[in-house]
Motif scaffolding. Structure first.
Motif, mmCIF file in Angstrom:
data_model
loop_
_atom_site.group_PDB
_atom_site.id
_atom_site.type_symbol
_atom_site.label_atom_id
_atom_site.label_comp_id
_atom_site.label_asym_id
_atom_site.label_seq_id
_atom_site.Cartn_x
_atom_site.Cartn_y
_atom_site.Cartn_z
ATOM 1 N N GLN A 89 0.684 -1.233 -0.067
ATOM 2 C CA GLN A 89 0.020 0.010 -0.086
ATOM 3 C C GLN A 89 0.909 1.388 -0.179
ATOM 4 N N GLU A 90 0.285 2.459 -0.465
ATOM 5 C CA GLU A 90 1.146 3.607 -0.628
ATOM 6 C C GLU A 90 1.737 3.974 0.863
ATOM 7 N N ASN A 91 2.651 4.698 1.100
ATOM 8 C CA ASN A 91 3.059 4.952 2.489
ATOM 9 C C ASN A 91 2.263 5.920 3.048
ATOM 10 N N ALA A 92 1.682 6.759 2.428
ATOM 11 C CA ALA A 92 0.816 7.640 3.135
ATOM 12 C C ALA A 92 -0.525 6.876 3.911
ATOM 13 N N GLN A 93 -0.818 5.898 3.135
ATOM 14 C CA GLN A 93 -1.937 4.999 3.679
ATOM 15 C C GLN A 93 -1.402 4.255 4.734
ATOM 16 N N THR A 94 -0.266 3.840 4.694
ATOM 17 C CA THR A 94 0.407 3.064 5.697
ATOM 18 C C THR A 94 0.485 3.796 6.909
ATOM 19 N N LEU A 95 0.783 5.020 7.045
ATOM 20 C CA LEU A 95 0.709 5.882 8.092
ATOM 21 C C LEU A 95 -0.854 5.478 8.980
ATOM 22 N N GLN A 96 -1.863 5.746 8.033
ATOM 23 C CA GLN A 96 -3.246 5.737 8.553
ATOM 24 C C GLN A 96 -3.527 4.271 9.140
ATOM 25 N N THR A 97 -3.213 3.230 8.327
ATOM 26 C CA THR A 97 -3.551 1.956 8.664
ATOM 27 C C THR A 97 -2.697 1.382 10.046
ATOM 28 N N PHE A 98 -1.695 1.981 10.238
ATOM 29 C CA PHE A 98 -0.836 1.636 11.455
ATOM 30 C C PHE A 98 -1.323 2.202 12.606
ATOM 31 N N ALA A 99 -1.942 3.169 12.403
ATOM 32 C CA ALA A 99 -2.384 4.040 13.292
ATOM 33 C C ALA A 99 -4.027 3.628 13.925
ATOM 34 N N THR A 100 -4.699 3.001 13.029
ATOM 35 C CA THR A 100 -5.815 2.467 13.374
ATOM 36 C C THR A 100 -5.832 1.077 13.708
ATOM 37 N N GLY A 101 -4.582 0.345 13.510
ATOM 38 C CA GLY A 101 -4.319 -1.045 13.916
ATOM 39 C C GLY A 101 -4.701 -1.988 12.958
ATOM 40 N N ASP A 102 -4.982 -1.636 11.549
ATOM 41 C CA ASP A 102 -5.436 -2.276 10.561
ATOM 42 C C ASP A 102 -4.303 -3.207 9.942
ATOM 43 N N ILE A 103 -3.013 -2.698 10.282
ATOM 44 C CA ILE A 103 -1.570 -3.448 10.105
ATOM 45 C C ILE A 103 -0.983 -3.481 11.205
ATOM 46 N N ASP A 104 -0.134 -4.498 11.318
ATOM 47 C CA ASP A 104 0.924 -4.738 12.532
ATOM 48 C C ASP A 104 2.190 -3.961 12.499
ATOM 49 N N GLY A 105 2.663 -3.793 11.167
ATOM 50 C CA GLY A 105 4.011 -2.936 11.006
ATOM 51 C C GLY A 105 4.191 -2.953 9.719
ATOM 52 N N ALA A 106 5.409 -2.313 9.250
ATOM 53 C CA ALA A 106 5.605 -1.782 7.879
ATOM 54 C C ALA A 106 7.036 -1.781 7.391
ATOM 55 N N TRP A 107 7.664 -2.357 6.468
ATOM 56 C CA TRP A 107 9.133 -2.263 6.140
ATOM 57 C C TRP A 107 9.045 -1.119 5.225
ATOM 58 N N VAL A 108 9.403 0.231 5.538
ATOM 59 C CA VAL A 108 9.277 1.212 4.790
ATOM 60 C C VAL A 108 10.461 2.215 4.926
ATOM 61 N N PRO A 109 10.732 3.156 3.935
ATOM 62 C CA PRO A 109 11.785 4.003 3.969
ATOM 63 C C PRO A 109 11.605 5.274 4.931
ATOM 64 N N GLU A 110 12.522 6.089 5.197
ATOM 65 C CA GLU A 110 12.324 7.426 5.868
ATOM 66 C C GLU A 110 11.682 8.346 4.811
ATOM 67 N N PRO A 111 10.973 9.234 5.406
ATOM 68 C CA PRO A 111 10.409 9.565 6.654
ATOM 69 C C PRO A 111 9.775 8.789 7.310
ATOM 70 N N PHE A 112 9.069 7.845 6.787
ATOM 71 C CA PHE A 112 7.719 7.148 7.113
ATOM 72 C C PHE A 112 8.130 6.264 8.122
ATOM 73 N N ALA A 113 9.186 5.473 8.332
ATOM 74 C CA ALA A 113 9.544 4.728 9.277
ATOM 75 C C ALA A 113 9.851 5.577 10.847
ATOM 76 N N SER A 114 10.158 6.872 10.657
ATOM 77 C CA SER A 114 10.264 7.597 11.763
ATOM 78 C C SER A 114 8.924 8.097 12.277
ATOM 79 N N ARG A 115 8.214 8.237 11.256
ATOM 80 C CA ARG A 115 6.780 8.960 11.759
ATOM 81 C C ARG A 115 5.915 7.807 12.329
ATOM 82 N N LEU A 116 6.053 6.611 11.806
ATOM 83 C CA LEU A 116 5.357 5.388 12.673
ATOM 84 C C LEU A 116 5.722 5.424 13.992
#
Length: 350
Positions: free
Chosen positions: A181-208
């Protein structure tokens, strides 16, 4: 449909699309179809991402314009396939890009379209998970996001899970459920608990981590020799480079200057890069995210060629890439000439 056919279909769709896949493509310079304009201007592509800080700093500080001595038109992209499409069409002459899009472009063109002429950035990728996931074994049955099926981080996650004894497939099944999924979506799905983690580049890793309480389970740097692997490098159109070797060398002079500026003053460079991101997207990084992300990335002229070869092998092993011969994908002679003139150490294509 098997994994290789899935990836081939996705690559074809991406390369023939008219816009970027991730949130839309924005262009800050007009393209054109190549040919006559290349002699009097240089058209440079990059992403408004912190992993492309070499380009962000170079543009913001006017280094490309100064060293090239001709008008520099810039285009920004939010997805590798869109940048490659622009390069293939002749709309841009050079672009900063990640490793897998470069491999795919090399393979699709049978080694005729592009050359990698410099490294730009290393590292800056992590597996971030919910706090309750304590060990690798706890990943079984969990949903883990990646930016795109078959992209650099997707391959890295699948290969790493395979090394840990987990099975995955391209439909989200297996022992660990991979959800592209798109990284911007991953920020939302991680926050809501729809996913349990993500293998992502910066700055998304730091934002999570900073915005949603995630924790780093695996820093990808720890999986590579000397903790270095390519995340961004600079590629050119072969026909443009052959026609204008003088501009290639001047482009590399600006590139080397930008990386030196970053490494001489990381804090100042981070602010410069963030100012550029704000101009391009109207969404600058928060100070704490900027600081965290920037320290996780190494900006280097070395393309770390061995990591590109290994990444291609990993993609083949997990069934997401047909065998590809990367021999000849690098042309580092102009870069090494620039480095030598500045008293810096040469880099290798091995």
């Amino acid at each position: 449909m098997n994994a290789r056919r899935v990836l081939a279909t996705l690559a074809l769709m991406a390369l023939t699309a008219g816009t970027a896949a991730c949130g839309g493509d924005t262009a800050s310079g007009e393209g054109g179809s190549g040919g006559g304009t290349a002699a009097t201007e240089v058209r440079l592509g990059f992403f408004p991402n912190i992993t492309h800080a070499t380009a962000l700093v170079g543009v913001e500080k006017g280094l490309y314009q100064k060293d090239l001595g001709v008008p520099v038109k810039t285009s920004t992209f939010n997805a590798g396939p869109a940048a490659i499409e622009a390069l293939f069409s002749g709309a841009i002459d050079a672009t900063y890009i990640g490793p897998n899009p470069a491999i795919n472009a090399w393979q699709k063109s049978k080694g005729k379209a592009i050359k990698i002429i410099a490294g730009a950035a290393s590292g800056g990728v992590s597996l971030v998970v919910k706090p309750e996931i304590k060990t690798v074994e706890d990943l079984k049955g969990k949903k883990i996001a990646t930016p795109q099926l078959g992209n650099t981080q997707d391959v890295a996650l699948r290969y790493w899970l395979r090394s840990k004894g987990f099975k995955t497939d391209t439909k989200g099944g297996g022992d660990v459920h991979i959800v592209p999924q798109e990284n911007a979506q991953t920020l939302q799905t991680f926050a809501t608990g729809d996913i349990d983690g993500a293998w992502v580049p910066e700055p998304f890793a730091s934002r999570l981590v900073l915005e949603s309480g995630g924790k780093v389970l695996q820093d990808e740097r720890d999986l590579w020799p000397n903790k270095q692997f390519v995340i961004t490098h600079l590629i050119v159109r072969q026909d443009w480079a052959k026609a204008h070797p003088d501009l290639v060398k001047k482009l590399l002079q600006a590139h080397v200057e930008a990386n030196k500026l970053i490494n001489d003053d990381p804090e100042g460079a981070a602010q410069t890069a963030n100012a550029a991101i704000q101009k391009l997207t109207q969404k600058p990084l928060k100070p704490e995210v900027l600081k965290s992300a920037f320290k996780n990335i190494t900006f280097t002229n070395d393309p770390i060629a061995s990591s590109l070869t290994a990444s291609a092998q990993h993609a083949e092993e997990v069934g997401l890439l047909e065998p590809v011969d990367l021999n000849g994908i690098y042309d580092l002679k102009p870069l090494n000439e620039v480095l030598a003139a500045g008293g810096q150490q040469a880099v290798s294509d091995k």
